[in-house]
Design an enzyme around this catalytic site. Sequence first.
Site, PDB file in Angstrom:
ATOM      1  N   PHE A 104      68.893  39.089   5.531  1.00 26.91           N
ATOM      2  CA  PHE A 104      69.052  37.683   5.131  1.00 26.91           C
ATOM      3  C   PHE A 104      70.383  37.093   5.593  1.00 26.91           C
ATOM      4  CE2 PHE A 104      72.024  36.425   1.807  1.00 26.91           C
ATOM      5  CZ  PHE A 104      72.525  37.632   1.358  1.00 26.91           C
ATOM      6  N   LYS A 105      71.334  37.948   5.973  1.00 24.75           N
ATOM      7  CA  LYS A 105      72.622  37.445   6.441  1.00 24.75           C
ATOM      8  C   LYS A 105      72.467  36.500   7.637  1.00 24.75           C
ATOM      9  CE  LYS A 105      75.077  40.171   3.648  1.00 24.75           C
ATOM     10  NZ  LYS A 105      74.068  41.010   2.984  1.00 24.75           N
TER      11      LYS A 105
END
Length: 496
Positions: free
Chosen positions: A111-112
């Site tokens: 998700f970064k």
Amino acid sequence: MGLYYKSTRSSGHEVTASQAVLEGLAGDGGLYVPSYIPKLDVSMSDLSEMTYQQAAYEVMKLFLTDFTEDELKSCIEKAYDDKFDTPEIAPVVYVNDACFLELYHGKTIAFKDMALSLLPHLMTTAAKKNGVTDEIVVLAATSGDTGKAALEGFCDADGTRIIVFYPKDGVSPVQERQMVTQKGSNTFVAGIRGNFDDAQYGVKKIFSDAKLNETLNRSGFRLSSANSINIGRLIPQVAYYVYAYAVLTADGTVSDGEPVNFVVPTGNFGNILAAYYAKQMGVPVGRLICASNMNNVLTDFFNTGIYDRNRRFYTTSSPSMDILVSSNLERLIYHISGDDPEKTAYLMKSLSESGKYVIPGDMRKQLGVFFADYATEDETLQSIRELYGQSGYVIDPHTAVGLSVYRKYVSKTGDSAKTVIVSTASPFKFCGTVIKAIRGDTGGLSEFELEDELKSLSGMAEPEAVSALRTAPVRHTTVCDCDDMEQVMVKWLGIM
Ligand SMILES: *Cc1c(COP(=O)(O)O)cnc(C)c1O
């Protein structure tokens, strides 16, 4: 005066959004926070007809107030393009009775990417706006996923260099291979002998070393941060909570205004803080469920009001959550203190001196929206196995911590409100753990064989991010002690 940014630890130091993005950490060691949380100024029904990019603009324009419409839209177009393997960018997926928000469709499959695809564009735009001509040196500590996402984001970006420190023995094999094979003439990666907290501490120390920063400035460098202490990480993350709610209303899962819970696998408290901001903006959020692994310092905090990092550190199968000092919690502390920098500074001083602080009762009362629990290693593997058995859908160990905690939440509260589990990484990043969960053991298979096995049992295509690693040469071999991080950086920059 419109929205601006100030430090959690002292008043007076007010900066624009673009300055906060450039600086990363405030000069007094505090984190930048918006002077207020803006309300959404478009309706859910309008949002539900927007693409991810359009919705993201509607959210971010309210926070990044000194970026022009053209600047922000251009950053967003460059960030959320076909680097993502789906045009939806952040798809909502229904699996039996559960609902997952898949945030792992970017280049490094965690998700970064949602924020780090955008941050380099925000930063170079911010540099131009503020007449900064120094080369920007982005410094990041990583528990595994930030590092690679930041490296990809900043790789060969004009006017920037990036240096990443990761815990040598604290990341998954794929995470490590992703980082040490990083290309780009402006990238540098070093393993440290220590855990993520040590790396984060070392990075914060470099930021607050005035003398070092002066030396860097004299050589034409200027430090900035790609960690979630940077508001340029936090704000883009608010967007997908707004987008997810809009998707649920568009497909009829909820009616507009009906509360939705979000379960967030949590480490440094950045992702779930973005959900909290989305709620303050007006998204009908029911509970925010903070899911931890064995490093359950946040579970205890929410249940007792005591934050105490003096405890055993566990290396778990969800390494990106192996954290005992959750940086972004400082922002929540600040908000629940009534935006009081003195109270916040006092508690943070206590944290740095004794590793512990206790919040007063009036602050605890503000935490009702949160529910916190944790999953053991066995429970994490079990939830991967069970979900696969019921549906054939495969989740990664971080998301599995979320699912396990969600089951506990339902049995403890009986709450049947619609709930979204935030899916933070692709299972391909953690093949060994996932195969072990499903098959019982890894059968002595090599990393590549495990990837093949996962491909065949999930029916998913192997992400490009993983297949490319099979032949990528290792380019970064530095390993250092925590005390030497500064020296390693200075040497790489060639100024000593
Ligand atoms: C970073 C990360 C987390 C933790 O997110 P925070 O914002 O640090 O709380 C959870 N899961 C994965 C896969 C991550 O990479």
